[in-house]
Motif scaffolding. Sequence first.
Motif, short mmCIF file in Angstrom:
data_model
loop_
_atom_site.label_atom_id
_atom_site.label_comp_id
_atom_site.label_asym_id
_atom_site.label_seq_id
_atom_site.Cartn_x
_atom_site.Cartn_y
_atom_site.Cartn_z
N GLY A 13 43.33 58.18 -40.31
CA GLY A 13 43.13 56.75 -40.51
C GLY A 13 42.79 56.02 -39.22
N VAL A 14 42.37 54.77 -39.37
CA VAL A 14 41.99 53.98 -38.19
C VAL A 14 43.19 53.73 -37.28
N ARG A 15 44.40 53.81 -37.82
CA ARG A 15 45.62 53.64 -37.02
C ARG A 15 46.23 54.99 -36.64
N GLY A 16 45.47 56.06 -36.89
CA GLY A 16 45.92 57.39 -36.48
C GLY A 16 46.76 58.13 -37.50
N THR A 17 46.88 57.62 -38.71
CA THR A 17 47.65 58.30 -39.75
C THR A 17 46.96 59.59 -40.16
N LEU A 18 47.72 60.70 -40.19
CA LEU A 18 47.16 62.00 -40.54
C LEU A 18 47.37 62.28 -42.03
N GLU A 19 46.30 62.67 -42.69
CA GLU A 19 46.40 62.97 -44.12
C GLU A 19 47.42 64.07 -44.39
N LYS A 20 47.46 65.10 -43.55
CA LYS A 20 48.38 66.22 -43.79
C LYS A 20 49.83 65.76 -43.83
N ASP A 21 50.19 64.71 -43.07
CA ASP A 21 51.56 64.19 -43.06
C ASP A 21 51.83 63.37 -44.32
N VAL A 22 50.85 62.59 -44.73
CA VAL A 22 50.99 61.76 -45.94
C VAL A 22 51.17 62.65 -47.16
N THR A 23 50.32 63.66 -47.28
CA THR A 23 50.37 64.51 -48.48
C THR A 23 51.67 65.31 -48.55
N LEU A 24 52.16 65.78 -47.41
CA LEU A 24 53.40 66.55 -47.42
C LEU A 24 54.58 65.67 -47.82
N ALA A 25 54.64 64.46 -47.29
CA ALA A 25 55.75 63.56 -47.62
C ALA A 25 55.76 63.22 -49.11
N ILE A 26 54.60 62.88 -49.66
CA ILE A 26 54.52 62.52 -51.07
C ILE A 26 54.80 63.73 -51.95
N ALA A 27 54.26 64.88 -51.59
CA ALA A 27 54.45 66.08 -52.40
C ALA A 27 55.91 66.52 -52.44
N ARG A 28 56.57 66.49 -51.29
CA ARG A 28 57.98 66.94 -51.25
C ARG A 28 58.87 66.02 -52.09
N GLU A 29 58.64 64.73 -52.01
CA GLU A 29 59.46 63.80 -52.79
C GLU A 29 59.14 63.91 -54.28
N THR A 30 57.88 64.11 -54.61
CA THR A 30 57.50 64.29 -56.01
C THR A 30 58.17 65.53 -56.58
N ALA A 31 58.15 66.63 -55.84
CA ALA A 31 58.78 67.87 -56.29
C ALA A 31 60.28 67.69 -56.47
N ARG A 32 60.91 66.99 -55.53
CA ARG A 32 62.36 66.77 -55.62
C ARG A 32 62.71 65.98 -56.88
N ARG A 33 61.96 64.93 -57.15
CA ARG A 33 62.24 64.11 -58.32
C ARG A 33 61.96 64.87 -59.62
N LEU A 34 60.88 65.64 -59.65
CA LEU A 34 60.59 66.43 -60.85
C LEU A 34 61.75 67.35 -61.19
N ASP A 35 62.29 68.00 -60.17
CA ASP A 35 63.37 68.96 -60.39
C ASP A 35 64.69 68.27 -60.73
N GLN A 36 65.06 67.27 -59.96
CA GLN A 36 66.38 66.67 -60.11
C GLN A 36 66.47 65.62 -61.21
N GLN A 37 65.39 64.87 -61.43
CA GLN A 37 65.44 63.79 -62.43
C GLN A 37 64.89 64.21 -63.78
N PHE A 38 63.91 65.12 -63.79
CA PHE A 38 63.21 65.42 -65.04
C PHE A 38 63.35 66.87 -65.50
N GLY A 39 64.04 67.70 -64.74
CA GLY A 39 64.26 69.07 -65.17
C GLY A 39 63.02 69.94 -65.19
N VAL A 40 62.02 69.56 -64.42
CA VAL A 40 60.79 70.35 -64.31
C VAL A 40 60.88 71.22 -63.06
#
Length: 262
Positions: free
Chosen positions: A54-81
């Motif tokens: 990004g123009v402020r130096g945000t790295l896509e690889k960091d954004v995707t990992l953060a979102i993916a890890r939290e999505t996986a956690r919620r799928l497992d703990q909240q929805f039983g997936v």
Amino acid sequence: MDRRLFIRIACSASALLVAADAAAADAPRPGKSPRRRVVMIDPGHGGRDPGAIGVRGTLEKDVTLAIARETARRLDQQFGVLAGLTRRDDRFLGLSERVALGRRAGADLFVSIHADSAPAKEARGLSAYTLSEEASDSFASALAKQENRADAIGGVDLGDTKKVVRDILFDLAARHTKHASLVAKRGLVAGAGRDLPLLENPMRSANFAVLKAPDVPSVLIETGFLSNEDDEAILRDPKARLRIAAVLARELAGVVSRDPFA
């Protein structure tokens, strides 16, 4: 017997057997719970491949990992997936490795998470993509070309299966995969659009290498575009990423609980 007639008969018979096996595998047994659905989440880029910057130096690889890890956690703990991750830290994975991990996990759905640079800086908002040999538009085509530079796709090993049978099985798997991928894309966009801003024309398709598993329904999600200052401000905010992950987890759980996944 005419070869075309044989293939049609074999396809019908194979389809019935596949449907019967799937129904038997998924049918609840006395004293046992229904099989938990499996979603493989793929955080785009990683390691020596930072993805978009990004123009402020945000790295896509960091954004995707953060979102993916939290999505996986919620799928497992909240929805039983059962939620797997192709990577859990900052490492490089080839596109073929990502595809293979989804196939080995027996995933019901493979979801690749991204936050790329868009062909136009004004483009912003969430969008979802499925595989197509011909891109739905020049925007999707440009994204696919950009993503596919990371690596080349590996082949699918069907061993010593005879050609006619192999072609039949491949066709059956590909038809189901394509249909289920489209169902997932539509469901994700429709649901996420209630809470998150969407790209104009948010459902697109192109020849993305990471979506090429013939037997695993696959969707690529652009959570936004780091080439847009407004999107970057959202994607670099930890609280905003948690919100995006919460929406994705909710919608993914809903998608895999319905036909053709259920």
